[in-house]
Each structure stands twice: as structure tokens, then as C-alpha cells.
Design a protein around this motif. Sequence first.
Motif, PDB file in Angstrom:
ATOM      1  N   PHE A 196       0.820  -1.210   0.000  1.00 37.05           N
ATOM      2  CA  PHE A 196       0.000   0.000   0.000  1.00 37.05           C
ATOM      3  C   PHE A 196       0.861   1.270   0.000  1.00 37.05           C
ATOM      4  O   PHE A 196       0.599   2.207  -0.753  1.00 37.05           O
ATOM      5  CB  PHE A 196      -0.942  -0.009   1.202  1.00 37.05           C
ATOM      6  CG  PHE A 196      -2.004  -1.063   1.111  1.00 37.05           C
ATOM      7  CD1 PHE A 196      -2.908  -1.065   0.057  1.00 37.05           C
ATOM      8  CD2 PHE A 196      -2.100  -2.068   2.054  1.00 37.05           C
ATOM      9  CE1 PHE A 196      -3.889  -2.034  -0.047  1.00 37.05           C
ATOM     10  CE2 PHE A 196      -3.075  -3.046   1.962  1.00 37.05           C
ATOM     11  CZ  PHE A 196      -3.968  -3.028   0.907  1.00 37.05           C
ATOM     12  N   ILE A 197       1.893   1.302   0.847  1.00 37.28           N
ATOM     13  CA  ILE A 197       2.729   2.501   0.934  1.00 37.28           C
ATOM     14  C   ILE A 197       3.536   2.684  -0.349  1.00 37.28           C
ATOM     15  O   ILE A 197       3.645   3.800  -0.878  1.00 37.28           O
ATOM     16  CB  ILE A 197       3.663   2.428   2.157  1.00 37.28           C
ATOM     17  CG1 ILE A 197       2.840   2.389   3.442  1.00 37.28           C
ATOM     18  CG2 ILE A 197       4.598   3.627   2.184  1.00 37.28           C
ATOM     19  CD1 ILE A 197       3.682   2.176   4.696  1.00 37.28           C
ATOM     20  N   GLY A 198       4.106   1.600  -0.866  1.00 38.03           N
ATOM     21  CA  GLY A 198       4.883   1.690  -2.099  1.00 38.03           C
ATOM     22  C   GLY A 198       4.052   2.167  -3.272  1.00 38.03           C
ATOM     23  O   GLY A 198       4.524   2.950  -4.112  1.00 38.03           O
ATOM     24  N   ALA A 199       2.801   1.707  -3.345  1.00 37.54           N
ATOM     25  CA  ALA A 199       1.923   2.150  -4.426  1.00 37.54           C
ATOM     26  C   ALA A 199       1.609   3.638  -4.293  1.00 37.54           C
ATOM     27  O   ALA A 199       1.598   4.379  -5.288  1.00 37.54           O
ATOM     28  CB  ALA A 199       0.646   1.329  -4.425  1.00 37.54           C
ATOM     29  N   GLU A 200       1.352   4.084  -3.067  1.00 37.85           N
ATOM     30  CA  GLU A 200       1.053   5.498  -2.841  1.00 37.85           C
ATOM     31  C   GLU A 200       2.237   6.392  -3.178  1.00 37.85           C
ATOM     32  O   GLU A 200       2.065   7.520  -3.655  1.00 37.85           O
ATOM     33  CB  GLU A 200       0.639   5.713  -1.384  1.00 37.85           C
ATOM     34  CG  GLU A 200      -0.728   5.174  -1.036  1.00 37.85           C
ATOM     35  CD  GLU A 200      -1.850   5.888  -1.773  1.00 37.85           C
ATOM     36  OE1 GLU A 200      -1.724   7.122  -1.974  1.00 37.85           O
ATOM     37  OE2 GLU A 200      -2.824   5.231  -2.163  1.00 37.85           O
ATOM     38  N   LEU A 201       3.449   5.908  -2.931  1.00 36.88           N
ATOM     39  CA  LEU A 201       4.658   6.697  -3.196  1.00 36.88           C
ATOM     40  C   LEU A 201       5.175   6.500  -4.618  1.00 36.88           C
ATOM     41  O   LEU A 201       6.220   7.050  -4.970  1.00 36.88           O
ATOM     42  CB  LEU A 201       5.756   6.316  -2.193  1.00 36.88           C
ATOM     43  CG  LEU A 201       5.469   6.621  -0.724  1.00 36.88           C
ATOM     44  CD1 LEU A 201       6.610   6.127   0.160  1.00 36.88           C
ATOM     45  CD2 LEU A 201       5.239   8.124  -0.501  1.00 36.88           C
ATOM     46  N   HIS A 202       4.437   5.696  -5.427  1.00 39.42           N
ATOM     47  CA  HIS A 202       4.811   5.432  -6.822  1.00 39.42           C
ATOM     48  C   HIS A 202       6.224   4.840  -6.922  1.00 39.42           C
ATOM     49  O   HIS A 202       7.034   5.241  -7.754  1.00 39.42           O
ATOM     50  CB  HIS A 202       4.723   6.724  -7.643  1.00 39.42           C
ATOM     51  CG  HIS A 202       3.393   7.412  -7.551  1.00 39.42           C
ATOM     52  ND1 HIS A 202       2.247   6.901  -8.136  1.00 39.42           N
ATOM     53  CD2 HIS A 202       3.030   8.561  -6.918  1.00 39.42           C
ATOM     54  CE1 HIS A 202       1.227   7.716  -7.886  1.00 39.42           C
ATOM     55  NE2 HIS A 202       1.672   8.727  -7.137  1.00 39.42           N
ATOM     56  N   LEU A 203       6.483   3.862  -6.065  1.00 39.48           N
ATOM     57  CA  LEU A 203       7.795   3.226  -6.052  1.00 39.48           C
ATOM     58  C   LEU A 203       7.875   2.005  -6.956  1.00 39.48           C
ATOM     59  O   LEU A 203       8.944   1.434  -7.136  1.00 39.48           O
ATOM     60  CB  LEU A 203       8.170   2.811  -4.624  1.00 39.48           C
ATOM     61  CG  LEU A 203       8.296   3.938  -3.598  1.00 39.48           C
ATOM     62  CD1 LEU A 203       8.690   3.374  -2.240  1.00 39.48           C
ATOM     63  CD2 LEU A 203       9.299   4.979  -4.050  1.00 39.48           C
TER      64      LEU A 203
END
Length: 264
Positions: free
Chosen positions: A123-130
Amino acid sequence: MNLNLHWTPGENPVIPLWAFAVFLSALFAEILAAQTLTPKVNRNRLIRIWVYVTIGAYLINLFSYWINLYNDFVPTVGQCVYLCLVLIPLYEGTVPEKLFVGMTASLMSNVATFMFCGTSDTFIGAELHLFDDGNPYNIRNIALFICIKLVVFTVLYILFIRFFRHRFVEILRMSEGQMRSYLYAPIASVLGFYIVNLVTNNVGILPANPWFLPLYGTICVIFVMEYIQTFNSIIWTAQAKKIEAEKERIGADLKVATQIQADM
């Protein structure tokens, strides 16, 4: 999680970094086990041995992912066996007790990795576009995954030390060398978790899948109930032995008193 990359020394450092991220789970299991058992050797020697063991755990992970990037057998089952073999010569207690601790620590580490770390990273990686074209296996996202694991494992370590370690040690003491009969639960749990992980990876039930949280939440509940039942069984057995010993002591005292009265 599986890594679909090929690596040779000197190329992209994703695989060594990923092996390190996975290795943190083995390190966390080592710390939990070491905090539960009583060492046989002096502190300085124990530290040196654990340094070598820890380096070996990372190299095992690195070699495993280099050979076969699609199989999590080593991080889930292989590292558990490795930890148990290390605990046997270094710590006090019976072999079944050390196996129980090693398997339980590995299981806690792996469940925490998949339930909390993998989900948070998704979830965090998707939000940060990683993610690169939907692929989370890049240096930036793996670095995030490592940071998440460090935070999650730190919190769980504090909770373990504060609320669970003393009870765990007490349960081992209450087993009175009879832990062999209780090894079936952690063995089934470790193997069962690997099989579930293998199946979910193959069918695509990964952290982004809506079935991931319900599935692994159910697994966690099953494991917790299994261990509660195991610990209760140990407690009940210890209490029954204590009551039986007290009855025998009272019976012996009554016998002596009766004999004295008869003599008088």
C-alpha cells in the motif's frame, strides 16, 4: 514474495538487497529465540558464534534466491531448521524445548513478515509510486520494505519482551522436560505456513489481492488458538502433576501418622 530477476556478481544489486530484506526475518527469529533460552557458553563466545551464524543465514538466503528465485522454501522452512540446529548446542534445556522455541520464533517472524510487512509495503509503495511498471522489486521499494520490517520487528520485539517472554519461559519450565509431545503444533504450523505461502504465490493472492488480509488474518487466528491450546495443555498437565504429588505427600503423612498412633 518472489523475485523474477537474474543476477551475477557486479550486476544490479537488487537480489543481494532483496536477500538482505528476507534475511531480516531470520535475524528477528534469532533474537527472539536468544531472548527466551538460557545460554550454555559465556557471553563473548556466544556473541562471536551468533555473528558467524547471522552471516551464514544471509549467505544462505542469497545463494537460495540466486539459484531459484521462485521458491520461498529456504526463508520459511530452511531458516527455521538452521536456527533450531544452532540453538541445540548453545543453550540450556532439552532438545525438544529448543526445537519448540526455534520453530515458534521462526513462525512468528514469517507470519509478521507476510501479514504486516508485505501488506504495508504494497500500500505505501503504491502510494509513493515506487513500483516500476507495477513491479515492486526495485531498489527504492525494497529499501522501503526493509524500513517497514525494521519498524514492525522493533514493535513486536518490545511487545514480546514486555508481555510474552516471561510467560513463554514459564511454560517451558512447567513442561518439565515433556515438550516432545507438544512439538507437533509448531512443526505443522511451519510446514502449513510454507504450503499456504506457496499456494497463494502461485494463484496470485499477494498483498494487493483483496483476499490476502482475510486469508492471513485467519491463519494468524488459527496459529494463536493452536498455541493457546498447547500452552493450556502444558499448564493443565503441570497442575495435575502438582496435585498428584500433593496427594501422595498427604497420603504419606497420613500413613506415618497412622503408624505412630498405632505404635502408641
